[in-house]
Design a protein around this motif. Structure first.
Motif, PDB file in Angstrom:
ATOM      1  N   ALA A 173       0.962  32.744  -1.183  1.00  0.00           N
ATOM      2  CA  ALA A 173       0.031  31.807  -1.808  1.00  0.00           C
ATOM      3  C   ALA A 173      -1.427  32.152  -1.543  1.00  0.00           C
ATOM      4  O   ALA A 173      -2.323  31.482  -2.050  1.00  0.00           O
ATOM      5  CB  ALA A 173       0.319  30.390  -1.325  1.00  0.00           C
ATOM      6  N   SER A 174      -1.666  33.215  -0.762  1.00  0.00           N
ATOM      7  CA  SER A 174      -3.060  33.578  -0.495  1.00  0.00           C
ATOM      8  C   SER A 174      -3.713  34.096  -1.765  1.00  0.00           C
ATOM      9  O   SER A 174      -3.106  34.850  -2.528  1.00  0.00           O
ATOM     10  CB  SER A 174      -3.125  34.681   0.579  1.00  0.00           C
ATOM     11  N   GLY A 175      -4.951  33.718  -1.959  1.00  0.00           N
ATOM     12  CA  GLY A 175      -5.728  34.231  -3.086  1.00  0.00           C
ATOM     13  C   GLY A 175      -6.137  35.683  -2.877  1.00  0.00           C
ATOM     14  O   GLY A 175      -6.615  36.332  -3.807  1.00  0.00           O
ATOM     15  N   ARG A 176      -5.952  36.181  -1.657  1.00  0.00           N
ATOM     16  CA  ARG A 176      -6.342  37.572  -1.358  1.00  0.00           C
ATOM     17  C   ARG A 176      -5.121  38.479  -1.431  1.00  0.00           C
ATOM     18  O   ARG A 176      -4.055  38.128  -0.914  1.00  0.00           O
ATOM     19  CB  ARG A 176      -6.902  37.685   0.058  1.00  0.00           C
ATOM     20  N   THR A 177      -5.333  39.639  -2.046  1.00  0.00           N
ATOM     21  CA  THR A 177      -4.235  40.609  -2.021  1.00  0.00           C
ATOM     22  C   THR A 177      -4.506  41.677  -0.969  1.00  0.00           C
ATOM     23  O   THR A 177      -3.593  42.368  -0.534  1.00  0.00           O
ATOM     24  CB  THR A 177      -4.011  41.275  -3.398  1.00  0.00           C
ATOM     25  N   GLY A 222      -6.371  42.249   2.909  1.00  0.00           N
ATOM     26  CA  GLY A 222      -6.961  41.568   4.067  1.00  0.00           C
ATOM     27  C   GLY A 222      -6.379  40.185   4.309  1.00  0.00           C
ATOM     28  O   GLY A 222      -6.962  39.389   5.048  1.00  0.00           O
ATOM     29  N   SER A 223      -5.246  39.901   3.701  1.00  0.00           N
ATOM     30  CA  SER A 223      -4.639  38.578   3.874  1.00  0.00           C
ATOM     31  C   SER A 223      -3.697  38.577   5.079  1.00  0.00           C
ATOM     32  O   SER A 223      -2.735  39.342   5.138  1.00  0.00           O
ATOM     33  CB  SER A 223      -3.860  38.205   2.607  1.00  0.00           C
ATOM     34  N   ALA A 224      -4.002  37.693   6.033  1.00  0.00           N
ATOM     35  CA  ALA A 224      -3.164  37.598   7.234  1.00  0.00           C
ATOM     36  C   ALA A 224      -1.771  37.087   6.873  1.00  0.00           C
ATOM     37  O   ALA A 224      -0.763  37.595   7.368  1.00  0.00           O
ATOM     38  CB  ALA A 224      -3.830  36.656   8.239  1.00  0.00           C
ATOM     39  N   SER A 225      -1.705  36.091   6.007  1.00  0.00           N
ATOM     40  CA  SER A 225      -0.385  35.511   5.682  1.00  0.00           C
ATOM     41  C   SER A 225       0.476  36.520   4.932  1.00  0.00           C
ATOM     42  O   SER A 225       1.680  36.611   5.171  1.00  0.00           O
ATOM     43  CB  SER A 225      -0.533  34.211   4.888  1.00  0.00           C
ATOM     44  N   ARG A 226      -0.144  37.319   4.057  1.00  0.00           N
ATOM     45  CA  ARG A 226       0.656  38.330   3.337  1.00  0.00           C
ATOM     46  C   ARG A 226       1.139  39.420   4.297  1.00  0.00           C
ATOM     47  O   ARG A 226       2.272  39.874   4.212  1.00  0.00           O
ATOM     48  CB  ARG A 226      -0.160  38.971   2.204  1.00  0.00           C
ATOM     49  N   PRO A 251      -1.789  30.059   3.605  1.00  0.00           N
ATOM     50  CA  PRO A 251      -3.109  29.844   4.182  1.00  0.00           C
ATOM     51  C   PRO A 251      -3.459  28.357   4.139  1.00  0.00           C
ATOM     52  O   PRO A 251      -2.959  27.639   3.276  1.00  0.00           O
ATOM     53  CB  PRO A 251      -4.056  30.592   3.229  1.00  0.00           C
ATOM     54  N   ILE A 252      -4.279  27.930   5.068  1.00  0.00           N
ATOM     55  CA  ILE A 252      -4.841  26.573   4.957  1.00  0.00           C
ATOM     56  C   ILE A 252      -6.103  26.680   4.105  1.00  0.00           C
ATOM     57  O   ILE A 252      -6.997  27.491   4.390  1.00  0.00           O
ATOM     58  CB  ILE A 252      -5.169  25.979   6.348  1.00  0.00           C
ATOM     59  N   TYR A 253      -6.118  25.928   3.017  1.00  0.00           N
ATOM     60  CA  TYR A 253      -7.296  25.844   2.150  1.00  0.00           C
ATOM     61  C   TYR A 253      -7.768  24.395   2.151  1.00  0.00           C
ATOM     62  O   TYR A 253      -7.017  23.497   1.759  1.00  0.00           O
ATOM     63  CB  TYR A 253      -6.950  26.246   0.706  1.00  0.00           C
ATOM     64  N   GLY A 263     -10.296  28.133  10.960  1.00  0.00           N
ATOM     65  CA  GLY A 263     -10.798  27.379  12.103  1.00  0.00           C
ATOM     66  C   GLY A 263      -9.850  26.308  12.598  1.00  0.00           C
ATOM     67  O   GLY A 263      -9.863  25.949  13.781  1.00  0.00           O
ATOM     68  N   VAL A 264      -9.045  25.778  11.707  1.00  0.00           N
ATOM     69  CA  VAL A 264      -8.189  24.636  12.059  1.00  0.00           C
ATOM     70  C   VAL A 264      -6.990  25.077  12.903  1.00  0.00           C
ATOM     71  O   VAL A 264      -6.226  25.949  12.483  1.00  0.00           O
ATOM     72  CB  VAL A 264      -7.706  23.936  10.758  1.00  0.00           C
ATOM     73  N   PRO A 265      -6.803  24.479  14.084  1.00  0.00           N
ATOM     74  CA  PRO A 265      -5.592  24.808  14.847  1.00  0.00           C
ATOM     75  C   PRO A 265      -4.365  24.192  14.168  1.00  0.00           C
ATOM     76  O   PRO A 265      -4.404  23.018  13.779  1.00  0.00           O
ATOM     77  CB  PRO A 265      -5.836  24.154  16.214  1.00  0.00           C
TER      78      PRO A 265
END
Ligand code: FMN
Length: 206
Positions: A13-17, A19-23, A98-100, A146-148
């Motif tokens: 679901a990350s908007g980044r393809t 540098g995405s940590a979740s991907r 990701p948290i958005y 930033g959010v834990p």
């Protein structure tokens, strides 16, 4: 006879393809699960490329009994039906989240709206709604700046767990790569270590 391959549905679901940590972590997790399970079939669905929103026709179609649906109704539900089918097929879910803005990405919410379907993934009973997807395990890989994860400002993780439980998926593990703005290395290392453990789990179903 060969055992049936474990089926994995990987949602990104990350908007980044790049540098995405979740991907990165969901990819590693799928590889770890492959190591754990041997034979595996993976469906990768990138939600960031677009998931339709529920609209008037979709709602009308969804609330029309199947036997009375018109071609227009069936067409409106076709994509949602296919998402439900691929979810039902899966034994394991790997969700990159990701948290958005304190919550889940809109694309992932749109996916939830597409798959939370009365009579298909949950049903109403005298004692309230009951999830119909049993026997599945979900891994939710959460990335935040930033959010834990688990803090009062994390509306994403409890929401996602609740939404999955509503359709019957209660066996959920959250892998957090959180607060990446301030502690990226520590956080990514902890997530990677957990994924490595999953690869090598022998005694417990992963
Ligand atoms: C539109 C947008 C909104 C974001 N909102 C938050 C937020 O509310 N809280 C937070 O901790 N991080 C927030 N972030 C940071 C991301 O959660 C963080 O960069 C994370 O690593 C993104 O996942 P990814 O690396 O897989 O792309 C936001 C990022 C974007 C792009």
């Amino acid at each position: 006879m060969q055992d049936k391959a474990t089926r994995v549905l990987e949602l990104s679901a990350s908007g980044r393809t790049t540098g995405s940590a979740s991907r990165e972590l969901t990819r590693d997790l799928v590889a770890a699960l492959e190591e754990r399970h041997g034979s595996m079939q993976t469906i990768r669905r990138d939600l960031s490329t677009g998931v339709p929103f529920v609209d008037e026709t979709w709602i009308e179609a969804n609330f029309t009994p199947e036997a009375s649906r018109t071609d227009r109704h069936r067409q409106a539900l076709a994509f949602s039906d296919s998402l439900v089918a691929e979810l039902k097929e899966a034994d394991l879910l790997v969700i990159g989240m990701p948290i958005y803005n304190f919550s889940i990405p809109a694309a992932l919410k749109a996916w939830i709206d597409m798959i939370t379907r009365a009579r298909l993934t949950f049903r109403y009973t005298e004692s309230g709604p009951r999830g119909l997807l049993e026997g599945k395990r979900a891994y939710v890989v959460v990335a935040s700046g930033g959010v834990p994860v688990g803090s009062a400002a994390d509306f994403a993780t409890p929401y996602m767990k609740h939404a999955l439980a509503f359709i019957g998926i209660t066996d959920i593990e959250v892998i957090a790569a959180d607060q990446l703005n301030s502690r990226a290395e520590m956080s990514m290392d902890a997530a990677r270590a957990r994924i490595a453990d999953i690869a090598h789990l022998k005694s417990q179903a992963a």
